[in-house]
Design a protein around this motif. Structure first.
Motif, PDB file in Angstrom:
ATOM      1  N   GLY A 187       0.820  -1.211   0.000  1.00 32.95           N
ATOM      2  CA  GLY A 187       0.000   0.000   0.000  1.00 32.95           C
ATOM      3  C   GLY A 187       0.851   1.257   0.000  1.00 32.95           C
ATOM      4  N   ILE A 188       1.936   1.203   0.780  1.00 28.72           N
ATOM      5  CA  ILE A 188       2.821   2.368   0.848  1.00 28.72           C
ATOM      6  C   ILE A 188       3.510   2.582  -0.499  1.00 28.72           C
ATOM      7  N   ILE A 189       3.961   1.478  -1.093  1.00 24.20           N
ATOM      8  CA  ILE A 189       4.629   1.594  -2.396  1.00 24.20           C
ATOM      9  C   ILE A 189       3.652   2.119  -3.449  1.00 24.20           C
ATOM     10  N   ARG A 190       2.435   1.578  -3.442  1.00 28.47           N
ATOM     11  CA  ARG A 190       1.418   2.072  -4.395  1.00 28.47           C
ATOM     12  C   ARG A 190       1.162   3.560  -4.181  1.00 28.47           C
ATOM     13  N   GLY A 191       1.073   3.928  -2.919  1.00 27.45           N
ATOM     14  CA  GLY A 191       0.846   5.324  -2.594  1.00 27.45           C
ATOM     15  C   GLY A 191       1.963   6.215  -3.096  1.00 27.45           C
ATOM     16  N   ALA A 192       3.199   5.738  -2.927  1.00 24.29           N
ATOM     17  CA  ALA A 192       4.358   6.507  -3.392  1.00 24.29           C
ATOM     18  C   ALA A 192       4.340   6.638  -4.907  1.00 24.29           C
ATOM     19  N   ILE A 193       3.976   5.561  -5.585  1.00 27.98           N
ATOM     20  CA  ILE A 193       3.902   5.617  -7.059  1.00 27.98           C
ATOM     21  C   ILE A 193       2.764   6.537  -7.490  1.00 27.98           C
ATOM     22  N   ASN A 194       1.626   6.439  -6.797  1.00 24.62           N
ATOM     23  CA  ASN A 194       0.487   7.304  -7.137  1.00 24.62           C
ATOM     24  C   ASN A 194       0.800   8.787  -6.941  1.00 24.62           C
ATOM     25  N   ALA A 195       1.701   9.052  -6.001  1.00 24.40           N
ATOM     26  CA  ALA A 195       2.028  10.447  -5.703  1.00 24.40           C
ATOM     27  C   ALA A 195       2.959  11.060  -6.746  1.00 24.40           C
ATOM     28  N   LEU A 196       3.545  10.251  -7.614  1.00 28.11           N
ATOM     29  CA  LEU A 196       4.438  10.782  -8.656  1.00 28.11           C
ATOM     30  C   LEU A 196       3.656  11.577  -9.681  1.00 28.11           C
ATOM     31  N   PRO A 197       4.305  12.508 -10.372  1.00 28.23           N
ATOM     32  CA  PRO A 197       3.646  13.175 -11.491  1.00 28.23           C
ATOM     33  C   PRO A 197       3.257  12.149 -12.558  1.00 28.23           C
ATOM     34  N   PRO A 198       2.188  12.439 -13.318  1.00 25.23           N
ATOM     35  CA  PRO A 198       1.663  11.442 -14.261  1.00 25.23           C
ATOM     36  C   PRO A 198       2.712  10.889 -15.238  1.00 25.23           C
ATOM     37  N   ASN A 199       3.584  11.753 -15.751  1.00 24.27           N
ATOM     38  CA  ASN A 199       4.587  11.290 -16.722  1.00 24.27           C
ATOM     39  C   ASN A 199       5.557  10.305 -16.092  1.00 24.27           C
ATOM     40  N   GLN A 200       6.029  10.645 -14.896  1.00 27.84           N
ATOM     41  CA  GLN A 200       6.974   9.773 -14.202  1.00 27.84           C
ATOM     42  C   GLN A 200       6.301   8.470 -13.795  1.00 27.84           C
ATOM     43  N   LYS A 201       5.068   8.562 -13.332  1.00 28.85           N
ATOM     44  CA  LYS A 201       4.338   7.356 -12.923  1.00 28.85           C
ATOM     45  C   LYS A 201       4.170   6.409 -14.109  1.00 28.85           C
ATOM     46  N   THR A 202       3.831   6.970 -15.275  1.00 26.79           N
ATOM     47  CA  THR A 202       3.657   6.143 -16.477  1.00 26.79           C
ATOM     48  C   THR A 202       4.935   5.379 -16.799  1.00 26.79           C
ATOM     49  N   LEU A 203       6.079   6.059 -16.695  1.00 24.01           N
ATOM     50  CA  LEU A 203       7.357   5.428 -17.024  1.00 24.01           C
ATOM     51  C   LEU A 203       7.719   4.338 -16.016  1.00 24.01           C
ATOM     52  N   ILE A 204       7.455   4.615 -14.746  1.00 23.93           N
ATOM     53  CA  ILE A 204       7.753   3.622 -13.705  1.00 23.93           C
ATOM     54  C   ILE A 204       6.913   2.372 -13.923  1.00 23.93           C
ATOM     55  N   VAL A 205       5.617   2.571 -14.220  1.00 26.07           N
ATOM     56  CA  VAL A 205       4.721   1.428 -14.410  1.00 26.07           C
ATOM     57  C   VAL A 205       5.140   0.627 -15.635  1.00 26.07           C
ATOM     58  N   LEU A 206       5.435   1.328 -16.729  1.00 25.67           N
ATOM     59  CA  LEU A 206       5.763   0.623 -17.970  1.00 25.67           C
ATOM     60  C   LEU A 206       7.115  -0.104 -17.856  1.00 25.67           C
ATOM     61  N   ARG A 207       8.101   0.543 -17.208  1.00 24.58           N
ATOM     62  CA  ARG A 207       9.446  -0.061 -17.163  1.00 24.58           C
ATOM     63  C   ARG A 207       9.590  -1.036 -16.000  1.00 24.58           C
ATOM     64  N   ASP A 208       9.283  -0.571 -14.780  1.00 31.21           N
ATOM     65  CA  ASP A 208       9.590  -1.363 -13.595  1.00 31.21           C
ATOM     66  C   ASP A 208       8.518  -2.397 -13.290  1.00 31.21           C
ATOM     67  N   ILE A 209       7.255  -2.180 -13.668  1.00 32.18           N
ATOM     68  CA  ILE A 209       6.184  -3.130 -13.366  1.00 32.18           C
ATOM     69  C   ILE A 209       5.874  -3.998 -14.591  1.00 32.18           C
ATOM     70  N   GLU A 210       5.651  -3.323 -15.731  1.00 34.82           N
ATOM     71  CA  GLU A 210       5.300  -4.081 -16.945  1.00 34.82           C
ATOM     72  C   GLU A 210       6.515  -4.673 -17.625  1.00 34.82           C
ATOM     73  N   GLY A 211       7.718  -4.150 -17.345  1.00 35.28           N
ATOM     74  CA  GLY A 211       8.947  -4.692 -17.924  1.00 35.28           C
ATOM     75  C   GLY A 211       9.127  -4.364 -19.392  1.00 35.28           C
ATOM     76  N   LYS A 212       8.603  -3.277 -19.860  1.00 32.70           N
ATOM     77  CA  LYS A 212       8.762  -2.895 -21.271  1.00 32.70           C
ATOM     78  C   LYS A 212      10.159  -2.326 -21.528  1.00 32.70           C
ATOM     79  N   SER A 213      10.642  -2.492 -22.759  1.00 36.47           N
ATOM     80  CA  SER A 213      11.961  -1.970 -23.120  1.00 36.47           C
ATOM     81  C   SER A 213      11.860  -0.463 -23.345  1.00 36.47           C
ATOM     82  N   TYR A 214      13.065   0.162 -23.407  1.00 35.27           N
ATOM     83  CA  TYR A 214      13.088   1.618 -23.612  1.00 35.27           C
ATOM     84  C   TYR A 214      12.488   1.997 -24.962  1.00 35.27           C
TER      85      TYR A 214
END
Lengths: 196, 428
Positions: A136-163
């Motif tokens: 919950g804390i990690i989700r909260g921290a990710i949710n608190a990021l600006p939308p652009n940064q959050k999108t990149l974190i989700v796509l790279r670190d969670i979804e594992g997409k390439s650059y």
């Protein structure tokens, strides 16, 4: 191989849909529902909002699938639509108001219950509780990021997409993606001090 | 490599996405740098936790809900369906609604009537005064036309008109034969062209005829008496068509046709009793100095008769001015009336204008506008507002000052507020 097979199946279904086979669209939806839904959930931070965004994403796919020209993978195209849909919703007034009133450590109880439906092998209530607390804390921290940064974190670190894939989805250059990701991780590091 | 460069590549180092040379370089740096080692530890824990974040299951009826939304008509479709279906029922209803709205709009705003009213506005300044004063025969034709039109008035209107005439005769004002002069600069315009016969310009005798003497009032009254109207009707029955054409034609020859036609059409309507006049006094100095006799405080001095005795055929000589002034001052102090032989004394223009203002004030009037001559502080126009019943008295009092050489008068058309032009030549 699996990836290639998946892509070939997508192409077949799309061609079938373009030949006026409506069932092909249903199969495409069923194949990609969880992926799109989870992406929307991680970007929106709310279950109902994620449901709306996922529905909107597939409606847009339905109306534009006739014009799909197979220049890129269907999943990349689908991700792009989902990310843009969530971005638009996040930037809308109501969403910004809602976000401002949501505290970082304030969990949505419904979401918490849905998460608990996922099976866990370790039946240790304390461990399970601590684990969910940390999530919950990690989700909260990710949710608190600006939308652009959050999108990149989700796509790279969670979804594992390439650059490259992230660059195609977001429209950024690969170098920009890397630098923005580094900045996002630095922000997360500051928020998650003492937790990780 | 520096620490910030190492930190930038640490995430890829963890994922194993870097080249072997870069990997070993980072490995060596980590063994030596504690700060980068801390960063590395955090990223490892972070990656482990974030990957293990559980996935969320989509709702079971996701596809069903999606189909419901896909089958839903769009907003445009909904509006179209609401407005036009069923066609047989909704189209006639909507047509009726549009027609009703159009009718209401026409009733409220009356665009056609507005247009018609505007054509009544004469383009040029008053025109019928030109008729009246340029040529007597044209005035006669105007009188005949007015008589003819008045014969068509209802009994109640005739009674009202007769009453107003009686009232006017009592106060010395003739009120039914007035026209509106729309432009305050009308005189200036007319003066540029061929000079119109001024009110009393040629000879004192003419002034007598034109000013509002009892004889004039009686003449007018006789013209509008019932017997006169009947007589006119009998006499002019065969000439009605000719006069009808002649009068507007004459008007058209002299002015823009619209104004003349509008004036005749206005006469058809039942005239409303005027309440207030706007008097435009245009002051045209013949010399730099103006002379205006002091207003006598005695009421007796304001007789109904025109003090024609003040107008002499022989104009006052300038050499007499000093003597005359002394005589006048002496007479005033004694309280005696100005005699026939007394002549106006020269006074300053300011005093003259002050007298005009005091005359207007004494008649329940007021000055509403002033216009000055360009480059000077001398007034050129004064616009007065006075009750209609006091108009005749004002003219008489202006005449009685003794210095009014010329007095122009325009006849307004009956309206609730008529504007009357009086051009005053204040002579030395």
């Amino acid at each position: 191989m699996k990836l290639q097979e998946s892509q070939l199946e997508d192409e077949r279904l799309i061609q079938s849909f373009q030949s006026n086979n409506s069932d092909a669209f249903d199969k495409l939806v069923q194949k990609h529902t969880n992926m799109v839904f989870n992406l929307c959930y991680r970007l929106m931070g709310d279950y109902d909002e994620a449901n709306d965004c996922a529905q909107d994403t597939f409606i847009k796919v339905y109306h534009n699938l006739d014009r799909f020209k197979f220049k890129s993978n269907f999943s990349t195209w689908l991700y792009r639509i989902a990310v843009n849909t969530c971005k638009n919703k996040l930037s809308s007034l109501s969403s910004r108001v809602k976000k401002k009133t949501l505290r970082l450590d304030n969990r949505n109880d419904e979401d918490f219950n849905r998460l608990s439906d996922i099976e866990d092998s370790t039946f240790n209530p304390e461990e399970i509780f601590e684990k969910k607390e940390k999530e919950g804390i990690i989700r909260g921290a990710i949710n608190a990021l600006p939308p652009n940064q959050k999108t990149l974190i989700v796509l790279r670190d969670i979804e594992g997409k390439s650059y490259d894939e992230i660059a195609k989805i977001t429209g950024y250059k690969p170098g920009t993606v890397k630098s923005k990701l580094a900045r996002a991780r630095q922000s997360l590091r500051d928020r998650l001090k003492g937790v990780l | 490599m520096k620490c910030h460069e190492i930190k930038y590549l640490l995430a890829d180092f963890i994922d194993g996405d870097l080249e072997p040379d870069t990997q070993s370089m980072i490995q060596d740096h980590l063994s030596a740098c504690e700060e980068c080692r801390e960063e590395y530890a955090f990223l490892q824990a972070y990656k482990k936790e974030i990957i293990s974040l559980p996935a969320v299951a989509a709702p079971a009826n996701f596809l069903t809900d999606l189909h419901k939304r896909l089958d839903e008509p769009s907003l445009a479709e909904k509006i179209r369906h609401t407005l036009f279906f069923p066609l047989k029922l909704k189209l006639p209803l909507e047509a009726v609604g549009v027609a009703v709205l159009a009718a209401i709009t026409i009733l409220i705003f009356n665009p056609f009537e507005m247009g018609r009213q505007m054509t009544f506005q004469p383009e040029s300044a008053s025109y019928d005064s030109d008729i009246a004063y340029y040529a007597p025969e044209k005035e006669k034709s105007m009188k005949r036309t007015e008589a003819r039109k008045e014969s068509k008035l209802s009994t109640a209107s005739k009674t009202r008109l007769a009453d107003s005439r009686k009232r006017g005769a009592a106060t010395g004002a003739v009120i039914e034969r007035k026209t509106i002069d729309k432009s305050s600069g009308g005189y200036a315009k007319k003066d540029r062209g061929k000079a119109m016969p001024a009110y009393g310009e040629s000879a004192p005798d003419e002034i007598e005829d034109r000013t509002l003497s009892d004889e004039t009032i009686a003449q007018d009254d006789s013209l509008y008496s019932s017997k006169a109207i009947e007589g006119e009707r009998d006499k002019e029955s065969s000439k009605r068509m000719a006069s009808k054409k002649a009068a507007p034609a004459a008007a058209k020859n002299n002015y823009a046709g619209k104004g003349a036609i509008a004036e005749f059409e206005e006469i058809k309507a039942e005239p409303a009793a005027p309440e207030v006049y706007e008097i435009v006094l245009m002051l045209t100095p013949e010399t730099d100095k103006f002379a205006l006799a002091n207003k006598s405080k005695s009421k007796a001095s304001y007789s109904q008769k025109l003090p024609h005795e003040y107008y002499a055929k022989n104009e006052m000589k300038k050499s007499d001015s000093v003597d005359m002034k002394q005589k006048y001052i002496a007479q005033k102090r004694s309280g005696r009336k100005l005699s026939k032989e007394s002549k106006p004394m020269p006074v300053s223009i300011k005093k003259s204008l002050a007298q005009i203002k005091s005359i207007a004030g004494s008649l329940n009037g007021r000055i509403i506008k002033r216009k000055f001559r360009s480059g000077s502080s001398t007034e050129q126009y004064i616009v007065l507002e006075i009750p209609a019943k006091n108009y005749h008295i004002l003219v008489n009092r202006l005449n009685s000052t003794g210095s009014v050489k010329k007095l122009y008068r325009k006849k307004p058309v009956l309206r609730s507020k008529q504007k009357v032009n009086l051009k005053i030549n204040l002579s030395y």
